[in-house]
Design an enzyme around this catalytic site. Structure first.
Site, short mmCIF file in Angstrom:
data_model
loop_
_atom_site.label_atom_id
_atom_site.label_comp_id
_atom_site.label_asym_id
_atom_site.label_seq_id
_atom_site.Cartn_x
_atom_site.Cartn_y
_atom_site.Cartn_z
N HIS A 67 -21.14 -8.90 -26.78
CA HIS A 67 -22.23 -8.08 -26.26
C HIS A 67 -23.04 -7.42 -27.38
CE1 HIS A 67 -21.02 -8.47 -22.05
NE2 HIS A 67 -19.77 -8.35 -22.48
N HIS A 105 -16.44 -5.49 -19.26
CA HIS A 105 -15.11 -5.27 -19.83
C HIS A 105 -14.99 -3.87 -20.42
CE1 HIS A 105 -14.00 -9.82 -20.28
NE2 HIS A 105 -14.00 -9.39 -19.03
#
Length: 284
Positions: A240, A171
């Site tokens: 993340h 992303h």
């Protein structure tokens, strides 16, 4: 003695603009904001985004962030219908702008179609990197069920839990790369040709029609840029690891540099960036 009066030819009469409307004012203000935002030096933007990802990743790693925000949920509207299909929206916003802006500059449909190859190359890089990220995560992760080599999806189907591996942020890559593409392509509107000011009504109307079309496509790219900025903040703050996000950002910056600063100039496929010119008046 009567003084001879000059009478303009009907086909070369100046056509005055109509009254300014609220829509015109809003459009004008939005375009000016877009010019300031999208025409900023792209290399400086690269530094801003990479440094910004580092700062937000540091806050994410060591800060005590609230967990109840709607926008940080994976099932939020902006994530499901925005980021998850982000490359589709990049094509929807950028491709028509590139085609019509190039067509108006060059008056050549083949040239306009050729300039879309930049998005084809970008799509190849997007697919290559995201597929590579998934492959790396699959090989470095593991399933709690020791039953051969299970994929992440198969692990969950069998009731196991997936131990995350090295999961580079796709992303972060998608949104930063898309933003840099938008800014590079927006330059076609920076030096938009000016109309000579006089001419037949048909030629002036044709100029206005094409200009308005590209103006609205420009606004669409601005809206997508702002959406990716918004989503990028939530992604970096809540998903993340530090290294995963930094690597995603660096891969996006590297993809932009290799394409727009190395490959496209060499093969003469850079975005249109001409000096202002006058649009010729149609002759009858």
């Amino acid at each position: 003695m009567k003084t001879a009066a000059f009478q303009a030819s009907p086909t070369h009469r100046r056509v005055l603009a109509g009254p300014t409307t609220t829509s015109d004012i809003i459009s004008g203000v939005t375009i000016q904001l877009g010019r300031r935002y999208l025409f900023a030096d792209v290399l400086k933007k690269v530094y801003v985004y990479v440094i910004g990802v580092c700062i937000l990743s540091f806050i994410s790693a060591f800060g005590n962030l609230p967990q109840h925000f709607y926008f940080m949920r994976k099932d939020s509207f902006f994530n499901v219908y925005g980021t998850k299909i982000g490359w589709f929206w990049t094509w929807v916003a950028v491709a028509p702008f590139v085609y019509f802006a190039t067509l108006f500059h060059t008056r050549n449909p083949n040239s306009a179609a050729t300039h879309l190859l930049r998005l084809v190359v970008a799509t190849f890089l997007w697919y290559f990197f995201t597929d590579t990220f998934v492959s790396i995560e699959q090989k470095s992760g593991s399933c709690s069920i020791k039953h051969g080599s299970l994929s992440r999806a198969d692990c969950r189907l069998k009731g196991g839990s997936w131990n995350r591996g090295f999961d580079i942020s796709g992303h972060c890559f998608l949104m930063i790369y898309s933003i840099l593409i938008i800014c590079e392509e927006a330059v076609a509107f920076r030096r938009w040709p000016e109309y000579a000011g006089q001419g037949d009504a048909e030629s002036i109307e044709d100029y206005r029609k094409n200009t308005n079309r590209v103006r609205w496509l420009f606004v669409g790219m601005l809206a997508l840029h702002l959406l990716w900025d918004f989503q990028l903040v939530w992604t970096v703050l809540y998903y993340h690891t530090f290294l995963d996000k930094i690597l995603g950002a660096f891969c996006a910056a590297a993809s932009w540099f290799v394409t727009y600063r190395v490959i496209f100039p060499v093969i003469s496929l850079s975005p249109i960036n001409r000096l202002p010119e006058k649009v010729p008046v149609k002759k009858r």
